[in-house]
Motif scaffolding. Structure first.
Motif, mmCIF file in Angstrom:
data_model
loop_
_atom_site.group_PDB
_atom_site.id
_atom_site.type_symbol
_atom_site.label_atom_id
_atom_site.label_comp_id
_atom_site.label_asym_id
_atom_site.label_seq_id
_atom_site.Cartn_x
_atom_site.Cartn_y
_atom_site.Cartn_z
ATOM 1 N N ASN A 348 0.825 -1.215 0.000
ATOM 2 C CA ASN A 348 0.000 0.000 0.000
ATOM 3 C C ASN A 348 0.855 1.260 0.000
ATOM 4 O O ASN A 348 0.328 2.363 0.107
ATOM 5 C CB ASN A 348 -0.925 0.007 1.230
ATOM 6 N N LYS A 350 2.506 4.253 -1.323
ATOM 7 C CA LYS A 350 2.096 5.056 -2.483
ATOM 8 C C LYS A 350 3.132 5.040 -3.589
ATOM 9 O O LYS A 350 2.804 4.862 -4.768
ATOM 10 C CB LYS A 350 1.823 6.493 -2.023
ATOM 11 N N LYS A 353 3.173 1.674 -5.389
ATOM 12 C CA LYS A 353 2.005 1.492 -6.246
ATOM 13 C C LYS A 353 2.152 2.237 -7.566
ATOM 14 O O LYS A 353 1.703 1.766 -8.617
ATOM 15 C CB LYS A 353 0.749 1.955 -5.507
#
Length: 406
Positions: A348, A350, A353
């Protein structure tokens, strides 16, 4: 906002003749720092000492930090909620109406200012107001700024809310930014410049007494965050793979809890298939590699005394070597790749991702041996456009996969 993003400085960007920096030149970086005398006293220095600190890369990093200090002036302003107004014209900004109480703002003729929150400044501001950060964000996103203003005005009438705000003055275009909210009383400003000076002086004198050599390998930084990766001359053979090299990480965050920290990490130095040498930096994600840490709440007497804990570095490196030697026994190389791939897939974070597809492409290969495995992981770290936070995450993940097999 790119000018506040974390940046990297590597050896290929160092000045060509950068063999270190003289002590008297280094000290100019903290000449006006509150803890200048503490540094002089602790290291028993002569301010005019022109001795060379023989750490390649130091002069380049000095120039970078000097430039940032000239571009951004950091000012702490104590304000009550009644001194603050809110501006929603183009984006959320905070107006401070009491700058006349601050010596710096008085000196440049600023009676009031409007500051744009950066980094976590907006979230921190509202989180400190009865944890209303999520509520405020939803109101702003849905265009209900009038409701948010009503809430804030009501709070002004109910609470004598006083906080210390870390403001940045960008001198070039005379703009202001809210960096964070910091402690009202027990906050000691151990900033990036002080961290750099302490690190170089500590390593300089350690080198003189132990004959261990230090070389700045690369750094990661912005206006209030700093990580310095010093490779040392301490090496240990990693059978059938290459060598482990002791890497000293000196880090600082002017806002977060850990203000100034020395950690021992490692690089695996190995020969590639093409017979070139590469370094893969890895680090465990726990306290076992922590040499010493000084928080913003620690007074200068205790802080400088803590530097004596540096002697732990050698023992920590030995312990890490004992753990990492299991890399030489890896048989199921694709299983190690799968562990890293699954962490990337489920992350997760950022910055991970954002680069997930590119990272996965690098890993979707059939790995036959340990050298190929290490080369592949290095390609992850050197992926174009990969953010610094993503690299930090990957160092932990790769260590966990290589050493702990999880």
């Amino acid at each position: 906002m790119n000018e506040f993003s974390k940046r990297e400085l590597s050896e290929k960007n160092f000045f060509e003749d950068d063999n270190g920096i003289q002590i008297n030149k280094l000290l100019t970086l903290i000449k006006n720092n509150d803890y200048f005398k503490n540094v002089i006293d602790y290291f028993e220095l002569d301010e005019n000492d022109s001795t060379l600190i023989n750490i390649p890369g130091a002069r380049t990093m000095f120039t970078v930090l000097k430039s940032i200090s000239m571009d951004f002036i950091k000012v702490d302003l104590l304000s009550s909620l009644s001194d603050i107004h809110f501006n929603h014209n183009d984006c959320f900004k905070i107006e401070f109406a009491n700058t006349n109480i601050n010596q710096y703002f008085n000196s440049i003729g600023i009676n009031e200012l409007i500051a744009l929150p950066i980094h976590s400044g907006e979230r921190d501001f509202f989180a400190n107001l009865f944890d209303m950060d999520k509520y405020a964000k939803q109101l702003i996103n849905r265009g209900h700024k009038d409701i948010l203003n009503q809430n804030l005005e009501l709070l002004k009438s109910k609470e004598n809310y006083i906080k210390r705000y870390r403001l940045l003055h960008k001198v070039k275009d005379n703009t202001f930014y809210l960096r964070a909210i910091i402690s009202e009383d027990r906050y000691y400003n151990y900033d990036n410049n002080l961290t750099f000076v302490i690190a170089l002086l500590k390593l300089h004198f350690e080198s003189e007494s132990s004959n261990v050599k230090y070389h700045l390998s690369f750094s990661e930084y912005n206006e209030s965050y700093l990580r310095l990766y010093f490779r040392t001359s301490e090496m240990k053979e990693l059978k059938r793979v290459g060598y482990l090299q002791n890497i000293l990480l000196v880090s600082n965050d002017e806002i977060k809890r850990e203000a100034l920290k020395f950690s021992t990490i490692c690089s695996i130095n190995f020969k590639t298939i093409n017979d070139s040498t590469e370094r893969l930096f890895i680090k465990p994600k726990d306290i076992k590699n922590n040499v010493l840490s000084i928080s913003h709440g620690t007074g200068p007497d205790r802080a400088f005394k803590s530097l004596e804990k540096f002697v732990r570095s050698k023992d920590i490196f030995k312990n890490l070597c004992d753990e990492i030697k299991s890399v030489a026994n890896i048989k199921e190389h694709n299983q190690i790749v799968y562990l890293v791939l699954s962490k990337i897939e489920n992350s997760n974070t950022k910055s991970i991702k954002k680069s997930k597809d590119e990272l996965k492409k690098v890993l979707l290969k059939d790995i036959k041996n340990t050298t190929h495995l290490l080369e592949t992981f290095n390609k992850l770290m050197l992926l174009d456009g990969l953010e610094i936070d993503a690299k930090e995450y990957l160092r932990y993940v790769i260590y966990d996969a290589l050493v702990n097999r999880k």
